[in-house]
Design a protein around this motif. Sequence first.
Motif, PDB file in Angstrom:
ATOM      1  N   TYR A   7      57.413   6.997  41.971  1.00  0.00           N
ATOM      2  CA  TYR A   7      56.317   7.452  40.995  1.00  0.00           C
ATOM      3  C   TYR A   7      55.492   8.857  41.778  1.00  0.00           C
ATOM      4  O   TYR A   7      55.122   9.622  40.673  1.00  0.00           O
ATOM      5  N   LYS A   8      55.605   8.747  42.825  1.00  0.00           N
ATOM      6  CA  LYS A   8      55.227  10.187  43.579  1.00  0.00           C
ATOM      7  C   LYS A   8      56.222  10.595  44.684  1.00  0.00           C
ATOM      8  O   LYS A   8      56.335  10.085  45.737  1.00  0.00           O
ATOM      9  N   ARG A   9      57.179  11.251  44.355  1.00  0.00           N
ATOM     10  CA  ARG A   9      58.378  11.395  45.038  1.00  0.00           C
ATOM     11  C   ARG A   9      58.037  12.262  46.225  1.00  0.00           C
ATOM     12  O   ARG A   9      56.996  13.334  46.236  1.00  0.00           O
ATOM     13  N   VAL A  64      56.152  11.634  48.770  1.00  0.00           N
ATOM     14  CA  VAL A  64      54.481  11.595  49.006  1.00  0.00           C
ATOM     15  C   VAL A  64      54.278  10.179  49.566  1.00  0.00           C
ATOM     16  O   VAL A  64      54.658   9.209  48.874  1.00  0.00           O
ATOM     17  N   THR A 107      47.579  11.988  53.916  1.00  0.00           N
ATOM     18  CA  THR A 107      48.755  12.030  53.070  1.00  0.00           C
ATOM     19  C   THR A 107      49.678  12.845  53.817  1.00  0.00           C
ATOM     20  O   THR A 107      49.390  13.761  54.411  1.00  0.00           O
ATOM     21  N   LYS A 123      53.422  15.028  52.586  1.00  0.00           N
ATOM     22  CA  LYS A 123      54.147  15.403  51.116  1.00  0.00           C
ATOM     23  C   LYS A 123      55.256  16.219  51.737  1.00  0.00           C
ATOM     24  O   LYS A 123      55.156  17.293  52.433  1.00  0.00           O
ATOM     25  N   SER A 172      59.025  11.798  53.116  1.00  0.00           N
ATOM     26  CA  SER A 172      57.722  12.527  53.435  1.00  0.00           C
ATOM     27  C   SER A 172      57.411  12.925  54.818  1.00  0.00           C
ATOM     28  O   SER A 172      56.517  13.475  55.299  1.00  0.00           O
ATOM     29  N   PHE A 181      53.120   5.154  46.699  1.00  0.00           N
ATOM     30  CA  PHE A 181      52.283   4.972  45.575  1.00  0.00           C
ATOM     31  C   PHE A 181      53.212   4.279  44.433  1.00  0.00           C
ATOM     32  O   PHE A 181      54.194   4.590  44.214  1.00  0.00           O
ATOM     33  N   ASP A 241      49.335   3.663  40.982  1.00  0.00           N
ATOM     34  CA  ASP A 241      48.896   4.005  42.144  1.00  0.00           C
ATOM     35  C   ASP A 241      48.695   2.835  43.181  1.00  0.00           C
ATOM     36  O   ASP A 241      47.975   2.816  44.123  1.00  0.00           O
TER      37      ASP A 241
END
Length: 291
Positions: A181-183, A185, A201, A203, A210, A249, A253
């Motif tokens: 969903y949030k590559r 991260v 976080t 990223k 990550s 995530f 989320d």
Amino acid sequence: MKGIIVINAFLKPEQSVRQAERLKQEFNKRNVEIEIVSDGFVRTGIFGGKVFSSFKSVDFAVYLDKDKFLSAEMESSGIRLFNRHFAIRVCDDKGETYLALVKNGIPVPDTIFAPLCYGGGKIREKVLDDIAEKLSLPLVVKESYGSMGKGVYLAETKKDLFSISEKLVATPHMYQKYIGYKRGVDVRIIVIGGKYFAAMTRKNENDFRSNVAQGGTVKGITPSAEFIAVAENCARSLGLDYCGVDILFGENDSPIVCEVNSNAFFEGMEKATGKNVAKAYVDYIIGEMNK
């Protein structure tokens, strides 16, 4: 009160030494005698039916290593380990980690453990077809032991899946649903004494992993109450005095635990957040030892 800090002699030695030195600085401010010891110079084993070790007698040890044999011997001799042997052992094996977490209702990626094979031989095509069908492609192939993103692979096609699986045929590993969903991260949360202390976080624009070691960048944050609750639950479930919990995530989320690190490096966390992780950990250790 006298203690030692046990570090790994081979894994990122410079970073391990810096972490140990930061902790030693904080212990020295509190007049606690402390020595940094490399696990490569501490021997443990069995002679004449008795367990022996070459380490000196101390009250406690900050264990920044993953050697489960050394931690077991030290703990059995009466030394208080931070973290304890059980937590070190379970966190070292990602398969054991996921099994322990799911028993406590903690969300983890859908996982299928690879059959353990001895020697070479072809992974049966039907087995991998079944794995690909259940988890869908792309999927993550993850070695059971490893740090800093090493031993983690993304299989985007069946050809990738077969190739990676053949490479790992004699290595303990698992297959996981790819949480995309949030590559690239995730959120790293530091938990000390069962309580949230700091978070950032991570990223990576160029990789699905990550990890800073794989090129990720960091930023200090205040995570959601849901993420904090999951991280604290991880620490309680695994009996961790100190840990770094990596959370992905999910849909909407929602938090999904990627990994739990019993000896997480905190240098990047201190820089990203401005929080003194070393002081907080030392304060906790001294408080526990004075009980």
